[in-house]
Scaffold this active site. Sequence first.
Site, PDB file in Angstrom:
ATOM      1  N   HIS A   1     102.645   0.895 -15.477  1.00 22.96           N
ATOM      2  CA  HIS A   1     103.005  -0.686 -15.374  1.00 22.96           C
ATOM      3  C   HIS A   1     104.051  -0.872 -16.675  1.00 22.96           C
ATOM      4  CE1 HIS A   1      98.662  -0.814 -13.930  1.00 22.96           C
ATOM      5  NE2 HIS A   1      99.265  -1.627 -13.027  1.00 22.96           N
ATOM      6  N   HIS A   2     104.744   0.118 -16.775  1.00 17.78           N
ATOM      7  CA  HIS A   2     105.812  -0.237 -18.060  1.00 17.78           C
ATOM      8  C   HIS A   2     106.972  -1.029 -17.470  1.00 17.78           C
ATOM      9  CE1 HIS A   2     107.839   3.092 -15.512  1.00 17.78           C
ATOM     10  NE2 HIS A   2     108.840   2.841 -15.994  1.00 17.78           N
TER      11      HIS A   2
ATOM     12  N   LYS B   1     101.034   4.222  -5.324  1.00 16.38           N
ATOM     13  CA  LYS B   1     100.923   4.681  -4.092  1.00 16.38           C
ATOM     14  C   LYS B   1      99.644   4.446  -3.413  1.00 16.38           C
ATOM     15  CE  LYS B   1     103.482   7.612  -1.494  1.00 16.38           C
ATOM     16  NZ  LYS B   1     104.813   7.758  -1.406  1.00 16.38           N
TER      17      LYS B   1
ATOM     18  N   LYS C   1     110.296   8.896 -10.225  1.00 14.92           N
ATOM     19  CA  LYS C   1     111.437   8.670  -9.137  1.00 14.92           C
ATOM     20  C   LYS C   1     112.235   7.229  -9.412  1.00 14.92           C
ATOM     21  CE  LYS C   1     110.027   9.664  -5.356  1.00 14.92           C
ATOM     22  NZ  LYS C   1     109.184   9.863  -4.027  1.00 14.92           N
TER      23      LYS C   1
ATOM     24  N   LYS D   1     105.421   0.004  -7.187  1.00 13.25           N
ATOM     25  CA  LYS D   1     106.010   0.163  -6.057  1.00 13.25           C
ATOM     26  C   LYS D   1     105.607   1.731  -5.516  1.00 13.25           C
ATOM     27  CE  LYS D   1     109.371  -1.368  -3.015  1.00 13.25           C
ATOM     28  NZ  LYS D   1     108.063  -0.921  -2.149  1.00 13.25           N
TER      29      LYS D   1
ATOM     30  N   SER E   1     114.126  -0.016  -0.641  1.00 10.84           N
ATOM     31  CA  SER E   1     113.405  -0.875  -0.848  1.00 10.84           C
ATOM     32  C   SER E   1     113.511  -2.006  -1.761  1.00 10.84           C
ATOM     33  CB  SER E   1     111.894   0.068  -1.029  1.00 10.84           C
ATOM     34  OG  SER E   1     111.342   0.312   0.122  1.00 10.84           O
TER      35      SER E   1
HETATM   36  P1  NAD Z   1     106.394  11.122   9.065  1.00 12.88           P
HETATM   37  O1  NAD Z   1     104.753  10.764   9.249  1.00 12.88           O
HETATM   38  O2  NAD Z   1     107.316  10.052   9.749  1.00 12.88           O
HETATM   39  O3  NAD Z   1     106.915  12.256   9.385  1.00 12.88           O
HETATM   40  C1  NAD Z   1     106.231  13.571   8.876  1.00 12.88           C
HETATM   41  C2  NAD Z   1     106.168  14.769   9.968  1.00 12.88           C
HETATM   42  O4  NAD Z   1     105.976  15.969   9.527  1.00 12.88           O
HETATM   43  C3  NAD Z   1     105.517  14.518  11.371  1.00 12.88           C
HETATM   44  O5  NAD Z   1     106.452  14.460  12.436  1.00 12.88           O
HETATM   45  C4  NAD Z   1     104.304  15.513  11.184  1.00 12.88           C
HETATM   46  O6  NAD Z   1     104.202  15.856  12.635  1.00 12.88           O
HETATM   47  C5  NAD Z   1     105.204  16.699  10.644  1.00 12.88           C
HETATM   48  N1  NAD Z   1     104.257  17.600   9.983  1.00 12.88           N
HETATM   49  C6  NAD Z   1     103.022  17.432   9.578  1.00 12.88           C
HETATM   50  N2  NAD Z   1     102.589  18.472   8.973  1.00 12.88           N
HETATM   51  C7  NAD Z   1     103.660  19.515   9.168  1.00 12.88           C
HETATM   52  C8  NAD Z   1     103.570  20.795   9.191  1.00 12.88           C
HETATM   53  N3  NAD Z   1     102.502  21.500   8.363  1.00 12.88           N
HETATM   54  N4  NAD Z   1     104.645  21.746   9.509  1.00 12.88           N
HETATM   55  C9  NAD Z   1     105.621  20.891  10.176  1.00 12.88           C
HETATM   56  N5  NAD Z   1     105.693  19.624  10.278  1.00 12.88           N
HETATM   57  C10 NAD Z   1     104.488  18.797   9.956  1.00 12.88           C
HETATM   58  O7  NAD Z   1     106.538  10.847   7.548  1.00 12.88           O
HETATM   59  P2  NAD Z   1     107.824  10.729   6.529  1.00 12.88           P
HETATM   60  O8  NAD Z   1     107.720   9.083   6.067  1.00 12.88           O
HETATM   61  O9  NAD Z   1     108.916  11.234   7.027  1.00 12.88           O
HETATM   62  O10 NAD Z   1     107.339  11.417   5.288  1.00 12.88           O
HETATM   63  C11 NAD Z   1     107.453  12.712   5.061  1.00 12.88           C
HETATM   64  C12 NAD Z   1     107.399  13.129   3.505  1.00 12.88           C
HETATM   65  O11 NAD Z   1     108.470  12.375   2.856  1.00 12.88           O
HETATM   66  C13 NAD Z   1     106.271  12.889   2.823  1.00 12.88           C
HETATM   67  O12 NAD Z   1     105.908  13.884   1.897  1.00 12.88           O
HETATM   68  C14 NAD Z   1     106.677  11.251   2.289  1.00 12.88           C
HETATM   69  O13 NAD Z   1     105.586  11.033   0.996  1.00 12.88           O
HETATM   70  C15 NAD Z   1     108.002  11.741   1.602  1.00 12.88           C
HETATM   71  N6  NAD Z   1     108.690  10.336   1.677  1.00 12.88           N
HETATM   72  C16 NAD Z   1     108.868   9.478   2.441  1.00 12.88           C
HETATM   73  C17 NAD Z   1     109.384   8.441   2.456  1.00 12.88           C
HETATM   74  C18 NAD Z   1     109.762   7.381   3.457  1.00 12.88           C
HETATM   75  O14 NAD Z   1     110.627   6.555   3.363  1.00 12.88           O
HETATM   76  N7  NAD Z   1     109.087   7.397   4.549  1.00 12.88           N
HETATM   77  C19 NAD Z   1     110.203   8.091   1.229  1.00 12.88           C
HETATM   78  C20 NAD Z   1     110.177   9.311   0.088  1.00 12.88           C
HETATM   79  C21 NAD Z   1     109.159  10.328   0.369  1.00 12.88           C
END
Ligand code: NAD
Length: 471
Positions: free
Chosen positions: A64-65, A106, A94, A70, A362
């Site tokens: 909470h700094h 989160k 981040k 978010k 965001s």
């Molecule tokens: P998403 O659900 O849209 O996509 C994830 C994809 O990975 C899916 O298509 C899923 O089928 C696939 N997947 C799952 N396990 C797998 C495996 N073992 N091998 C290959 N493919 C696999 O999710 P996203 O929003 O794209 O998030 C993906 C990563 O990015 C997560 O770690 C998330 O925390 C991170 N992230 C997302 C955002 C965002 O804006 N959405 C922002 C920062 C970080």
Amino acid sequence: MSKKFKFFEQVNRSFDRAAALTDHDPAMLSQIRECNSVYHMSFPVKRDDGSIEAIHGWRAEHSHHKLPTKGGIRFSYLVTEDEVRALAALMTYKCAIAEVPFGGAKGGIKITAHKYSVAELERITRRYTFELVKKNFIGPGVDVPAPDYGTGPREMAWMADTYTSLSAGELNSLACVTGKPVAQGGIRGRVEATGRGVMFGIREACSVKSDMQSLGLSTGLDGKTVVIQGLGNVGYHAAKFLEEEGAKIIGVAEFEGAIHSAEGLGVEAIMAHRKANDSLLDFPSAKNLESSAAALELECDILVPAALENQITEENAPRVAAKIIAEAANGPLSADADEILARRKVMILPDTYLNAGGVTVSYFEWLKDLSHVRFGRMQKRFEEGAFRRLIGALEARTGQSFTDAEKSMLTRGAGEEDLVNSGLEETMANAFHQIRATQKRYGDHATLRDGAFINAIDKIVLCYDHLGIFP
Ligand code: NAD
């Protein structure tokens, strides 16, 4: 995987490694690494067949700094309290690295989203939001969720609507969540933001001649071979933007398997094939690999894990053949894998930096919701007029005319998406050079991840100093 994966412990290992290079007060450092508050809830949901199911969800506020906190909301059967704590901690670092003025948080709901109907998912999301409201874990100045694995604009719209209906008269209620559809207070460019930011980060890293030379690579993205794990929001957009910059996607992995073609695959064609066949396997002109995980070991310039945490461990790290690993997902490398690959001089672009594009945009969406005006609305037409007058003056002075196509390109004022993408590019470029400069300051044994953590720690310490908490 032999050992039980403890994600928060892994994040703290990276934190401790970097913190040991600083001379900050150990009490301050231990406060920064703690997770401040965690709310675990369980609630009943009625399935479409009339049965009742108990659902488990969490929200962790790591620091909470700065307020609000978010971080995304994840829908996955793998969600645990340890996972949300770890992901909340990564959000704290981040935000500091990208200079986004939020603390880290989160959330997650332990469900396999595709096993529920849309109506059931809506009931779950709305009830989860209601629980967050009851315990003051959501609000424009308190804690602002966003999409993550398994969630997107639809879920954010349900959350915003639930919060708004429970906070009658609150002028800024739409700023309680980001990643919303544009019609519900979202911002243009948010859906693509994380993947676009991943491309900007990789492009910036590949522009440094000395770094590329030491990896035996040329500068620039043109012709670089890329393997992507996960074709979801982040992976698909990263692949698309990398391809637009001239990189060649030679391997793709999804949960059903992986494909490879040294000639390059074509991202849109893969997406169309996967949609038509419910699988990316048997893509024309590509070879199916023996397993999804085998893609991580393909020979390539850049490996982009964009699925989930703990994909590269001490078990497969020695076989990873990429020269650059671009952590689009959160925590795709275990701490052991990180050390093995760093010893082998693989360049690792850390998650705390590389996927910060989502939270950066965001932040822009939150600002838009608080200001109740679309970016560019007030200046676009004025800018266009000024550019037209400039062109007219140039034509008069030189006696030469611009073509209509040149005029329309030169006089275009910036709209919302232009401003969002330019703010994102600026953030990713600046943050890369900041973490690289810190890495260089600490010598050869320091990694870009160390540089990123040190920068985050320094900024958070400064914040506590200003609060007078640690005199
Ligand atoms: P998403 O659900 O849209 O996509 C994830 C994809 O990975 C899916 O298509 C899923 O089928 C696939 N997947 C799952 N396990 C797998 C495996 N073992 N091998 C290959 N493919 C696999 O999710 P996203 O929003 O794209 O998030 C993906 C990563 O990015 C997560 O770690 C998330 O925390 C991170 N992230 C997302 C955002 C965002 O804006 N959405 C922002 C920062 C970080």
